[in-house]
Design a protein around this motif. Structure first.
Motif, short mmCIF file in Angstrom:
data_model
loop_
_atom_site.label_atom_id
_atom_site.label_comp_id
_atom_site.label_asym_id
_atom_site.label_seq_id
_atom_site.Cartn_x
_atom_site.Cartn_y
_atom_site.Cartn_z
N UNK A 4 0.84 -1.20 0.00
CA UNK A 4 0.00 0.00 0.00
C UNK A 4 0.88 1.26 0.00
N UNK A 5 1.96 1.23 0.79
CA UNK A 5 2.85 2.40 0.89
C UNK A 5 3.48 2.72 -0.47
N UNK A 6 3.93 1.68 -1.15
CA UNK A 6 4.57 1.86 -2.46
C UNK A 6 3.57 2.40 -3.47
N UNK A 7 2.35 1.84 -3.44
CA UNK A 7 1.30 2.26 -4.38
C UNK A 7 0.94 3.73 -4.15
N UNK A 8 0.84 4.13 -2.88
CA UNK A 8 0.51 5.53 -2.56
C UNK A 8 1.61 6.47 -3.04
N UNK A 9 2.86 6.01 -2.90
CA UNK A 9 3.99 6.83 -3.32
C UNK A 9 3.93 7.06 -4.84
N UNK A 10 3.63 6.01 -5.58
CA UNK A 10 3.54 6.12 -7.05
C UNK A 10 2.37 7.04 -7.41
N UNK A 11 1.24 6.88 -6.72
CA UNK A 11 0.06 7.70 -6.99
C UNK A 11 0.37 9.19 -6.79
N UNK A 12 1.00 9.50 -5.67
CA UNK A 12 1.33 10.91 -5.38
C UNK A 12 2.28 11.49 -6.42
N UNK A 13 3.30 10.71 -6.78
CA UNK A 13 4.29 11.21 -7.75
C UNK A 13 3.65 11.45 -9.11
N UNK A 14 2.82 10.51 -9.55
CA UNK A 14 2.18 10.66 -10.87
C UNK A 14 1.25 11.87 -10.87
N UNK A 15 0.51 12.07 -9.79
CA UNK A 15 -0.41 13.21 -9.73
C UNK A 15 0.37 14.52 -9.76
N UNK A 16 1.51 14.54 -9.08
CA UNK A 16 2.34 15.74 -9.05
C UNK A 16 2.91 16.01 -10.44
N UNK A 17 3.40 14.96 -11.10
CA UNK A 17 3.96 15.13 -12.44
C UNK A 17 2.91 15.66 -13.40
N UNK A 18 1.70 15.18 -13.28
CA UNK A 18 0.64 15.62 -14.20
C UNK A 18 0.28 17.08 -13.98
N UNK A 19 0.33 17.53 -12.71
CA UNK A 19 0.07 18.96 -12.45
C UNK A 19 1.12 19.81 -13.13
N UNK A 20 2.37 19.37 -13.07
CA UNK A 20 3.45 20.12 -13.73
C UNK A 20 3.25 20.15 -15.23
N UNK A 21 2.86 19.01 -15.79
CA UNK A 21 2.64 18.94 -17.25
C UNK A 21 1.55 19.91 -17.68
N UNK A 22 0.44 19.92 -16.95
CA UNK A 22 -0.66 20.78 -17.39
C UNK A 22 -0.27 22.25 -17.24
N UNK A 23 0.54 22.57 -16.23
CA UNK A 23 1.00 23.96 -16.08
C UNK A 23 1.83 24.36 -17.30
N UNK A 24 2.69 23.44 -17.75
CA UNK A 24 3.55 23.73 -18.89
C UNK A 24 2.72 24.00 -20.15
N UNK A 25 1.62 23.26 -20.31
CA UNK A 25 0.77 23.44 -21.49
C UNK A 25 0.11 24.82 -21.47
N UNK A 26 -0.34 25.24 -20.29
CA UNK A 26 -1.03 26.53 -20.16
C UNK A 26 -0.08 27.68 -20.50
N UNK A 27 1.17 27.58 -20.06
CA UNK A 27 2.14 28.63 -20.33
C UNK A 27 2.56 28.61 -21.80
#
Ligand code: ZN
Length: 172
Positions: free
Chosen positions: A149-172
């Motif tokens: 569960x700990x590993x899965x949560x870590x992957x989930x958080x990292x992927x969500x964070x990466x996607x926020x960065x990606x969408x910010x880059x598209x807007x700019x």
């Protein structure tokens, strides 16, 4: 042909249990062609319809090095499993992560081919692993479900964070 959008973990649609394909027709064959285009472009060696938000029991694989062994499995069903193989698995729906998963080393699978004809196939090693991974998708299961569960949560958080960065880059 068209490239399809691949759903990414933790998208809840990846948890949908797919229903059997009732008719192998031109529409389904067009979807299979689009799935191959999407998988090869990614690039990946397997793709389940669930991952492109079509909740029918259909998956494609090609574990060859030169895209020469495309196989579409419709309504796949594992008849026999034996042996154990542990390999590093990745997933187009969990980009950038590879983790060890234990699977059956050898399987026998029954499915309909693109013409709607019933087939049986033996698979071992990478092909067997890939088919089991894709059938899991059709049942709403991801390879990260085999991790702690700990590993899965870590992957989930990292992927969500990466996607926020990606969408910010598209807007700019
Ligand atoms: Zn996958």
């Amino acid at each position: 042909m068209a490239k399809l959008t691949i759903l990414e973990f933790p998208d809840p649609r990846l948890r949908t249990k797919a229903t059997p394909v009732s008719a192998v027709d031109d529409r389904l064959r067009a979807l299979i062609r689009d799935m191959f285009e999407t998988m090869y472009a990614a690039p990946g060696i397997g793709l389940a319809a669930t991952q492109v938000n079509v909740h029918k029991r259909l998956l494609i694989v090609d574990v060859s090095a030169d895209k020469s062994e495309p196989i579409a499995l419709i309504n796949p069903e594992i008849l026999e499993k034996d042996g154990v193989i542990v390999s590093d698995e990745g997933c187009l729906s969990v980009p950038g992560y590879y983790e060890e998963v234990e699977r059956a080393e050898h399987i026998r699978v029954r499915f309909l081919d693109r013409d709607g004809v019933a087939q049986e196939m033996e698979a071992e090693g990478l092909l067997a692993v890939c088919i089991q991974h894709e059938i899991d998708h059709l049942d709403g299961k991801l390879f990260v479900d085999y991790l702690s569960e700990a590993k899965r949560q870590r992957i989930r958080r990292k992927l969500q964070k990466e996607r926020r960065h990606q969408s910010a880059a598209v807007v700019m």
